[in-house]
Design an enzyme around this catalytic site. Structure first.
Site, PDB file in Angstrom:
ATOM      1  N   LYS A 138       0.860  -1.175   0.000  1.00 37.12           N
ATOM      2  CA  LYS A 138       0.000   0.000   0.000  1.00 37.12           C
ATOM      3  C   LYS A 138       0.902   1.233   0.000  1.00 37.12           C
ATOM      4  CE  LYS A 138      -3.084   2.871   2.683  1.00 37.12           C
ATOM      5  NZ  LYS A 138      -3.641   3.171   4.019  1.00 37.12           N
ATOM      6  N   GLY A 196      -8.029   9.140  10.082  1.00 35.69           N
ATOM      7  CA  GLY A 196      -8.309   9.148  11.511  1.00 35.69           C
ATOM      8  C   GLY A 196      -9.342  10.149  11.967  1.00 35.69           C
ATOM      9  N   ALA A 227      -9.611   5.735   4.585  1.00 34.52           N
ATOM     10  CA  ALA A 227      -9.480   6.866   5.512  1.00 34.52           C
ATOM     11  C   ALA A 227     -10.789   7.636   5.650  1.00 34.52           C
ATOM     12  CB  ALA A 227      -8.375   7.839   5.096  1.00 34.52           C
ATOM     13  N   GLY A 228     -11.128   7.951   6.901  1.00 33.67           N
ATOM     14  CA  GLY A 228     -12.255   8.821   7.190  1.00 33.67           C
ATOM     15  C   GLY A 228     -13.492   8.141   7.717  1.00 33.67           C
ATOM     16  N   ASN A 255      -8.827   1.580  10.020  1.00 41.13           N
ATOM     17  CA  ASN A 255      -8.080   1.218  11.210  1.00 41.13           C
ATOM     18  C   ASN A 255      -8.642   1.932  12.438  1.00 41.13           C
ATOM     19  OD1 ASN A 255      -4.509   1.170  12.104  1.00 41.13           O
ATOM     20  ND2 ASN A 255      -6.277   0.538  13.244  1.00 41.13           N
ATOM     21  N   THR A 256      -8.554   3.268  12.436  1.00 40.32           N
ATOM     22  CA  THR A 256      -8.929   4.041  13.616  1.00 40.32           C
ATOM     23  C   THR A 256     -10.380   3.827  14.020  1.00 40.32           C
ATOM     24  OG1 THR A 256      -7.320   5.715  12.945  1.00 40.32           O
ATOM     25  CG2 THR A 256      -8.874   6.337  14.655  1.00 40.32           C
TER      26      THR A 256
END
Length: 260
Positions: A102, A163, A189-190, A211-212
């Site tokens: 990635k 995040g 993301a987001g 992830n977050t």
């Protein structure tokens, strides 16, 4: 739904949810959350995670086995083409010739927004070096298409800053990217909660990387399960085809042709 596999770099996956390994409180939580997510592809920040380069520290591979998961080394924390390329080559060395990576090249530490100029340069180098590149980028349809034309196997536009948990901020750009793509498009993301995952999949995205949203939840193990279910539900809704929107009401039990 008999065979709705996600194909990346010639390999078939049943899960369309990809997850990261950062921000968990310990290795046990990392292992449990990833198992609950149902993910088959797990991304690892090479510059921040030990996968064998530090023999005296806990090794992530002890809980995330390459025999069970496809590892996706990423270049998180890289701000130049040179650092990103070097990191991918290190990952290939550590993982015995593993080519799936990635790519992300960030612009600054405050926004963590992608530097698309450096990303394009790095993608060209890595593709020529026989890497299978999944690339994090902005939600610019033109840049997404250019990365595809370079030879990236998957393009991953952001939904919102990394995040942030803000959800899908610009669905129309995502839809334009999807309309012109011939490689898998994954939102990266987001995402903040399960409804965000469902929305991304209902738009027609091929998958989601997060992830977050899981690791920073009050109960990561439970959130991982919620994200698995939301990703699947969103995919099924997309394939089913939603009803058309109407300005006025339509009776659930129409009376046309019936006698009262």
């Amino acid at each position: 739904m008999q065979d709705d596999s996600l194909i990346i770099a010639g390999k078939s996956y049943q899960s369309r949810l990809l997850v990261g390994t950062g921000k968990y409180v310990d290795m046990d939580e990392t292992r449990d959350a990833i198992e609950n997510s149902g993910a088959e592809i797990v991304t690892v920040a090479i510059r921040r995670t030990n996968i064998g380069q530090n023999p005296n520290e806990p090794n992530l591979l002890d809980v995330i086995s390459p025999d069970k998961y496809t590892l996706l080394p990423n270049t998180a924390g890289c701000y130049t083409t040179e650092d990103a390329v070097r990191t991918c080559r290190l990952a290939r060395e550590l993982l015995d010739g593993h080519n799936l990576v990635k790519l992300e090249v960030l612009g600054d530490q405050k926004t963590l927004y992608p530097n698309v100029t450096e990303t394009l340069r790095a993608a060209e180098i890595l593709v020529k070096d026989n890497f299978d590149v999944m690339v994090y980028t902005s939600d610019d349809p033109l840049i997404a298409k250019q990365l595809e034309e370079i030879g990236c196997v998957c393009v991953m536009p952001l939904a919102a800053p990394i995040g942030s948990g803000l959800g899908i901020r610009n669905p129309y750009n995502i839809m334009m990217i999807l309309e012109n793509a011939t490689v898998p498009i994954l939102v990266d993301a987001g995402v903040g909660t399960a409804s965000d995952a469902a929305i991304a999949m209902e738009l027609g995205c091929d998958g989601i990387l997060m992830n977050t949203a899981i690791a920073a939840a009050k109960h990561p193990r439970l959130m991982a399960t919620a994200m698995k279910n939301a990703t699947l539900a969103g995919r099924q809704a997309y394939l089913a085809g939603r009803m058309s929107k109407k300005l006025y009401a339509t009776a659930s039990s129409p009376i046309e042709g019936h006698f009262i």
